[in-house]
Design a protein around this motif. Structure first.
Motif, PDB file in Angstrom:
ATOM      1  N   LEU A 401      -8.375  17.346   4.230  1.00  0.00           N
ATOM      2  CA  LEU A 401      -8.626  16.420   3.216  1.00  0.00           C
ATOM      3  C   LEU A 401      -7.525  16.406   2.228  1.00  0.00           C
ATOM      4  CD1 LEU A 401     -12.403  16.674   2.501  1.00  0.00           C
ATOM      5  CD2 LEU A 401     -11.326  15.047   4.088  1.00  0.00           C
ATOM      6  N   PRO A 402      -7.018  15.624   1.448  1.00  0.00           N
ATOM      7  CA  PRO A 402      -7.724  14.076   1.554  1.00  0.00           C
ATOM      8  C   PRO A 402      -6.967  13.410   2.847  1.00  0.00           C
ATOM      9  CG  PRO A 402      -5.848  14.311  -0.129  1.00  0.00           C
ATOM     10  CD  PRO A 402      -6.287  15.549   0.492  1.00  0.00           C
ATOM     11  N   LEU A 403      -7.797  12.472   3.298  1.00  0.00           N
ATOM     12  CA  LEU A 403      -7.503  11.946   4.504  1.00  0.00           C
ATOM     13  C   LEU A 403      -6.346  10.812   4.032  1.00  0.00           C
ATOM     14  CD1 LEU A 403     -10.806  11.225   6.020  1.00  0.00           C
ATOM     15  CD2 LEU A 403      -9.324  12.903   6.742  1.00  0.00           C
ATOM     16  N   SER A 404      -5.535  10.357   4.931  1.00  0.00           N
ATOM     17  CA  SER A 404      -4.740   9.194   4.700  1.00  0.00           C
ATOM     18  C   SER A 404      -5.533   7.956   4.646  1.00  0.00           C
ATOM     19  CB  SER A 404      -3.468   9.341   5.611  1.00  0.00           C
ATOM     20  OG  SER A 404      -2.949   7.828   5.756  1.00  0.00           O
ATOM     21  N   LYS A 405      -5.027   7.024   3.700  1.00  0.00           N
ATOM     22  CA  LYS A 405      -5.867   5.771   3.823  1.00  0.00           C
ATOM     23  C   LYS A 405      -5.173   4.925   5.269  1.00  0.00           C
ATOM     24  CE  LYS A 405      -6.965   5.647  -1.133  1.00  0.00           C
ATOM     25  NZ  LYS A 405      -6.374   5.116  -2.228  1.00  0.00           N
ATOM     26  N   ASN A 406      -4.120   5.334   5.685  1.00  0.00           N
ATOM     27  CA  ASN A 406      -3.524   4.604   6.985  1.00  0.00           C
ATOM     28  C   ASN A 406      -4.273   5.168   8.053  1.00  0.00           C
ATOM     29  OD1 ASN A 406      -2.165   2.891   5.187  1.00  0.00           O
ATOM     30  ND2 ASN A 406      -0.720   4.914   4.948  1.00  0.00           N
ATOM     31  N   THR A 407      -5.055   5.980   8.098  1.00  0.00           N
ATOM     32  CA  THR A 407      -5.780   6.702   9.541  1.00  0.00           C
ATOM     33  C   THR A 407      -6.043   5.466  10.291  1.00  0.00           C
ATOM     34  OG1 THR A 407      -6.551   8.386   8.135  1.00  0.00           O
ATOM     35  CG2 THR A 407      -7.263   8.203  10.128  1.00  0.00           C
ATOM     36  N   LYS A 408      -5.788   5.620  11.600  1.00  0.00           N
ATOM     37  CA  LYS A 408      -6.020   4.490  12.382  1.00  0.00           C
ATOM     38  C   LYS A 408      -7.328   4.387  12.853  1.00  0.00           C
ATOM     39  CE  LYS A 408      -1.482   3.487  14.627  1.00  0.00           C
ATOM     40  NZ  LYS A 408      -0.946   4.629  14.571  1.00  0.00           N
ATOM     41  N   THR A 409      -7.985   5.212  13.084  1.00  0.00           N
ATOM     42  CA  THR A 409      -9.594   5.043  13.562  1.00  0.00           C
ATOM     43  C   THR A 409     -10.341   6.207  13.195  1.00  0.00           C
ATOM     44  OG1 THR A 409      -8.695   4.037  15.701  1.00  0.00           O
ATOM     45  CG2 THR A 409     -11.261   4.702  15.576  1.00  0.00           C
ATOM     46  N   ILE A 410     -11.396   5.813  12.558  1.00  0.00           N
ATOM     47  CA  ILE A 410     -12.271   6.891  11.958  1.00  0.00           C
ATOM     48  C   ILE A 410     -13.868   6.750  12.437  1.00  0.00           C
ATOM     49  CG2 ILE A 410     -13.417   7.838   9.635  1.00  0.00           C
ATOM     50  CD1 ILE A 410     -10.947   6.884   8.167  1.00  0.00           C
ATOM     51  N   ALA A 411     -14.386   7.950  13.100  1.00  0.00           N
ATOM     52  CA  ALA A 411     -15.637   7.691  13.409  1.00  0.00           C
ATOM     53  C   ALA A 411     -16.598   8.207  12.197  1.00  0.00           C
ATOM     54  CB  ALA A 411     -15.929   8.512  14.752  1.00  0.00           C
ATOM     55  N   SER A 441     -24.089   2.453  -0.074  1.00  0.00           N
ATOM     56  CA  SER A 441     -24.378   3.445   0.870  1.00  0.00           C
ATOM     57  C   SER A 441     -22.964   4.198   1.488  1.00  0.00           C
ATOM     58  CB  SER A 441     -24.788   2.600   2.127  1.00  0.00           C
ATOM     59  OG  SER A 441     -23.803   1.867   2.969  1.00  0.00           O
ATOM     60  N   GLN A 442     -23.174   5.019   2.177  1.00  0.00           N
ATOM     61  CA  GLN A 442     -21.643   6.074   2.353  1.00  0.00           C
ATOM     62  C   GLN A 442     -20.885   4.906   3.475  1.00  0.00           C
ATOM     63  OE1 GLN A 442     -23.071   9.843   3.795  1.00  0.00           O
ATOM     64  NE2 GLN A 442     -24.329   9.876   1.983  1.00  0.00           N
ATOM     65  N   TRP A 443     -21.514   4.302   4.124  1.00  0.00           N
ATOM     66  CA  TRP A 443     -20.766   3.180   4.836  1.00  0.00           C
ATOM     67  C   TRP A 443     -19.908   2.329   4.133  1.00  0.00           C
ATOM     68  CZ3 TRP A 443     -19.082   2.783   9.954  1.00  0.00           C
ATOM     69  CH2 TRP A 443     -18.630   1.720  10.149  1.00  0.00           C
ATOM     70  N   ALA A 444     -20.792   1.583   3.284  1.00  0.00           N
ATOM     71  CA  ALA A 444     -20.143   0.493   2.240  1.00  0.00           C
ATOM     72  C   ALA A 444     -18.975   1.275   1.534  1.00  0.00           C
ATOM     73  CB  ALA A 444     -21.331  -0.078   1.278  1.00  0.00           C
ATOM     74  N   VAL A 447     -15.953   1.445   3.866  1.00  0.00           N
ATOM     75  CA  VAL A 447     -15.563   0.077   3.964  1.00  0.00           C
ATOM     76  C   VAL A 447     -14.680  -0.288   2.880  1.00  0.00           C
ATOM     77  CG1 VAL A 447     -16.053  -2.205   4.398  1.00  0.00           C
ATOM     78  CG2 VAL A 447     -17.303  -0.383   5.720  1.00  0.00           C
ATOM     79  N   ASN A 448     -15.158  -0.088   1.685  1.00  0.00           N
ATOM     80  CA  ASN A 448     -14.570  -0.526   0.519  1.00  0.00           C
ATOM     81  C   ASN A 448     -13.330  -0.058   0.383  1.00  0.00           C
ATOM     82  OD1 ASN A 448     -16.919  -1.849  -0.513  1.00  0.00           O
ATOM     83  ND2 ASN A 448     -17.589  -0.524  -1.897  1.00  0.00           N
ATOM     84  N   LYS A 449     -13.109   1.442   0.881  1.00  0.00           N
ATOM     85  CA  LYS A 449     -11.949   2.136   0.490  1.00  0.00           C
ATOM     86  C   LYS A 449     -10.849   1.902   1.426  1.00  0.00           C
ATOM     87  CE  LYS A 449     -11.656   5.058  -2.328  1.00  0.00           C
ATOM     88  NZ  LYS A 449     -11.378   5.045  -3.556  1.00  0.00           N
ATOM     89  N   VAL A 450     -11.225   2.088   2.755  1.00  0.00           N
ATOM     90  CA  VAL A 450      -9.947   1.800   3.686  1.00  0.00           C
ATOM     91  C   VAL A 450      -9.473   0.609   3.961  1.00  0.00           C
ATOM     92  CG1 VAL A 450     -10.896   3.787   5.114  1.00  0.00           C
ATOM     93  CG2 VAL A 450     -11.274   1.449   5.777  1.00  0.00           C
ATOM     94  N   ASN A 559     -19.130   5.169  -2.958  1.00  0.00           N
ATOM     95  CA  ASN A 559     -17.817   5.038  -3.538  1.00  0.00           C
ATOM     96  C   ASN A 559     -17.298   6.247  -3.838  1.00  0.00           C
ATOM     97  OD1 ASN A 559     -17.835   2.137  -3.520  1.00  0.00           O
ATOM     98  ND2 ASN A 559     -18.703   1.801  -5.065  1.00  0.00           N
ATOM     99  N   ALA A 560     -18.101   7.123  -4.174  1.00  0.00           N
ATOM    100  CA  ALA A 560     -17.606   8.548  -4.861  1.00  0.00           C
ATOM    101  C   ALA A 560     -17.382   9.379  -3.618  1.00  0.00           C
ATOM    102  CB  ALA A 560     -18.916   9.272  -5.533  1.00  0.00           C
ATOM    103  N   ILE A 561     -17.885   9.446  -2.665  1.00  0.00           N
ATOM    104  CA  ILE A 561     -17.779  10.003  -1.384  1.00  0.00           C
ATOM    105  C   ILE A 561     -16.282   9.597  -0.885  1.00  0.00           C
ATOM    106  CG2 ILE A 561     -18.373  10.284   1.074  1.00  0.00           C
ATOM    107  CD1 ILE A 561     -21.329  10.776  -0.071  1.00  0.00           C
ATOM    108  N   ALA A 562     -16.162   8.394  -0.782  1.00  0.00           N
ATOM    109  CA  ALA A 562     -14.865   7.870  -0.412  1.00  0.00           C
ATOM    110  C   ALA A 562     -13.738   8.156  -1.377  1.00  0.00           C
ATOM    111  CB  ALA A 562     -14.954   6.187  -0.238  1.00  0.00           C
TER     112      ALA A 562
END
Ligand code: NOJ
Length: 745
Positions: A401-411, A441-444, A447-450, A559-562
């Motif tokens: 961490l931190p992850l790159s915002k250009n990471t291609k695929t995140i599960a 949600s953590q998913w949202a 999605v908002n971030k990447v 949002n905070a987790i992202a």
């Protein structure tokens, strides 16, 4: 309208409302209270000491009572809890305005970590060690709740807690009396604002008085067996800090202490709180705790319970009906003096005056203001920042961490990824007319971030509980397609909280097994642990690539987790509570005594287990950052201090990494030899500082006699001459600098 008509109208109003009439000439709150009390019958006075829950939501065992409205109209009720929203509170207040004296009701509510905008659970917030941020969080809660008709929050909970089996640990500020005291005062200031009576302030309530956090075995409502020194030194300081910060009310507690239920405990409420500390507000019982003295076996019946509680200084009876049913009889029997009741009534009426309710009982029932504050666009931003500040980075192998915002695929895998309400944690408020769509949600959040180039894959993997592994294959399948796996696991939000004690605090179900199969893919795995308490997760701690302890972060969780995952916020939180390796180590806390056979003495038989380390998995004060900090150049301006003197301590902290970040610098002291053994270290100060990459700052602390004092064998608060070790740490174990100084007479 001409002046004559105006005067006539005023006279009619005064005539219709005896209270306004009685006080029209009065000035001070005291005088105004006197003027009301002169008009009150004994029954109306006792009514002020009676509090009921509304039927709509309940936060305790419900007593079916269809007669409440009539009692309110009769002036037999002083306060209601669990009614919220301007419509509902207005409705009840209108009922109170039908009573003979039109004494307004007080509306109380557990606004523990936010009202509509849910902030992180208090234990999470406490890991920020950021007092201003916590004050602001409480401020927003008060702004929204007061706009929703609430006058009074049953918060902050300031119970020190050292046993993570106890589900209510989530509501407090952790294990340490110093940090706990600072946070108690910060929260009281936040809830109460500049002064009661301001439209966006509400009364705070320091609870649960006292020692509720020390229930035996971590079982909620259980007994507490405690030395007076421990009580004075560890469990009472946050309450004292709250009192000094001007908290309007206290709540007593369900537990007994050394056999005496807190609700009927004169030593606590009369001698210490109202005596030594000079507390002028009022004390409310916990839900039904007056009547529960019968179950405790310290009262034969409700009559005796009412006697015991009012005598001990409990002013208001929440929901047990013992005051309502028996106080008049106790007065008639000559057991309870009217003066005792008058004192309780006075304390309550004073607060009603200070809140401005006598001037306008509907002051907090403004539907327009309610809409405005509940939809204030600033509030989610503040909640997000508080959530950012509450996330603890426990592990970050290879700087994943931190992850790159250009990471291609995140599960993004796990039972909590798409959960919505879970993020609110326990003690959220169901606000009338508000659904959960405002929770991110953590998913949202992800999605908002990447960016558009990042592919997000999702699998649930398993449930929070249970043994079903049928979702593992799908989880492994998407993990294999990804560059990095994020796994969100933990407790259900209602596994911590009131009556949520657990004997096993492992991560429930097969969630750690899911991590095993994901790690077997060879992909790096970031684990998010959602919980209301420290959990035991040795496999995860030893094997995950990175770990964020997210607790329950509230409406902006996703949002905070992202923010943290992708480096828009550099984590700065540090644990306010020790994380055990095993439930068998509990109670475990950093500030223990050394004993005569400490483990550090080598191979002689010592105070260890033969089957378990005595060290925690993660210690109090621990938390990583994306950057690194170097501590150097410790200076004390003298190495001897007199009773009236001070030592100035300074050190340099440098940001030696690549990111701007914040560090919590901790100052611990040890009294090396005293008339009684003292802990191996006690937190006595801290500083949270922000440093850009490459930047250095000087941090200064002052040590005076107060910081060296403790309760001696006679329980006198003293500082004894002798040597003290000063330790400056990045955690309670990671001591970077130390020195010794001496207190001389
Ligand atoms: C019981 C809890 O112990 C207390 O903290 C809370 O304020 C009351 N119920 C009211 O909900």
């Amino acid at each position: 309208m001409n002046a004559k008509i105006n005067t006539a109208l005023l006279l009619i109003l005064l005539f219709l409302n005896p209270i306004l009439f009685a006080q029209s000439q009065q000035k001070t709150v005291d005088q105004r209270v006197d003027s009301v009390m002169r008009l009150m019958t004994p029954e109306e006075k006792i009514g002020q000491l009676n509090q009921y829950s509304d039927d709509w939501t309940a936060t305790g065992p419900v007593t079916v009572d269809n007669d409440k409205t009539r009692q309110v109209r009769n002036g037999q009720v002083g306060s209601m809890l669990n009614c919220k929203g301007t419509d509902r509170t207005r409705w009840w207040q209108e009922a109170a305005m039908k009573s003979r004296l039109k004494i307004p009701l007080l509306f109380g509510q557990d606004v523990v970590h936010g009202y509509k905008t849910t902030f992180p659970i208090p234990l999470a917030e406490s890991c920020s060690w950021d007092l201003d941020a916590m004050t602001l969080s409480a401020r927003i809660a008060a702004t929204e709740a007061s706009a929703g008709g609430i006058h009074w929050t049953f918060a902050p909970m300031v119970d020190i807690a050292r046993d993570p089996r106890w589900g209510r640990m989530m509501e407090g500020a952790g294990e340490d009396p110093y940090l706990g005291s600072m946070i108690a005062a910060a929260r009281v200031k936040g809830f109460q604002g500049n002064k009661l009576g301001d439209i966006n302030s509400m009364m705070a309530c320091a609870k649960h008085f006292a020692a509720y956090g020390a229930v035996i075995g971590g079982r909620d409502y259980n007994s507490v067996d405690m030395s007076e020194r421990l009580l004075l030194e560890v469990y009472l300081p946050p309450f004292k800090a709250a009192a000094e910060a001007g908290v309007a009310t206290f709540m007593n507690s369900f537990n007994d202490i050394n056999g005496v239920p807190a609700t009927g405990n004169s030593y606590l409420q009369r001698d210490i709180l109202k005596g030594q500390w000079g507390f002028k507000g009022f004390v409310v019982s916990d839900w039904g705790s007056v009547g529960e003295m019968v179950s405790h076996g310290s009262a034969k019946n409700d009559y005796e319970a009412a006697f015991s509680a009012i005598t001990a200084g409990c002013d208001m009876d929440m929901e047990s009906r013992c005051y309502k049913n028996y106080l008049a009889q106790l007065v008639a029997d000559g057991k309870v003096s009217m003066a005792l009741i008058d004192d309780a009534v006075r304390r309550i009426l004073e607060k009603k005056f200070e809140l401005g309710l006598f001037d306008d009982p509907f002051k907090y029932c403004d539907a327009e203001r309610e809409q405005k504050e509940l939809n204030n666009p600033e509030h989610p931003k503040i909640a997000r920042e508080m959530a950012d500040r509450s996330i603890v980075l426990l592990k970050n192998q290879n700087n994943l961490l931190p992850l790159s915002k250009n990471t291609k695929t995140i599960a993004f895998i796990g039972p909590l990824v798409k959960a919505v309400k879970q993020n609110k944690g326990f003690w959220d408020v169901e606000v009338p007319g508000v659904d959960s769509s405002y929770i991110v949600s953590q998913w949202a959040g992800l999605v908002n971030k990447v960016g558009a180039t990042t592919k997000l894959l999702y699998a649930k993997g398993c449930e929070i509980e249970g043994s079903d592994k049928s979702g593992f294959d799908e989880a492994v399948r998407i993990a294999k397609q990804s560059d990095v796996v994020i796994l969100s696991i933990g407790e259900r939000r209602d596994m911590s909280g009131e009556a949520r004690s657990r004997s096993n605090i492992d991560i429930p179900g097969v969630q750690e097994d899911l991590l095993k199969v994901l790690l077997a893919t060879g992909k790096p795995v970031v684990v998010l642990i959602n919980a209301g308490r420290p959990l035991v997760f040795n496999y995860t701690a030893d094997n995950a690539t990175a770990i964020l302890y997210t607790w329950w972060l509230g409406s902006e969780a996703g949002n905070a987790i992202a923010d943290v995952l992708f480096g828009d916020f550099n984590p700065s939180a540090k644990l306010s509570v020790t994380f055990p390796q095993s439930v068998g180590q509990i109670p475990i806390y950093y500030s223990h005594l050394n004993t005569g056979r400490p483990v550090t003495n080598g191979d002689v038989p010592n105070t260890s287990y033969i089957d378990l380390s005595i060290y925690p998995k993660f210690e109090f004060g621990f938390g990583l950052s994306f950057t690194t900090f170097k501590y150097s150049d410790l200076k004390l301006n003298k190495n001897k201090i007199s009773n009236t003197g001070e030592i100035e301590v300074s050190l340099t902290v440098s940001n030696t990494g690549k990111y701007a970040g914040e560090e919590i610098v901790q100052l611990y002291l040890r009294d090396l030899a005293g008339s009684i053994s003292r802990p191996v270290k006690d937190l006595k100060d801290f500083a949270k500082i922000a440093l850009n990459a490459g930047e250095s700052k000087i941090v200064r602390f002052t040590i005076d006699k107060e910081k060296l004092s403790f309760y001696n064998q006679k329980l006198q608060w003293v500082a004894e001459p002798g040597e003290f070790e000063l330790m400056i740490g990045a955690s309670s174990s990671d001591i970077r600098l130390n020195s010794v100084f001496e207190l001389v007479n």
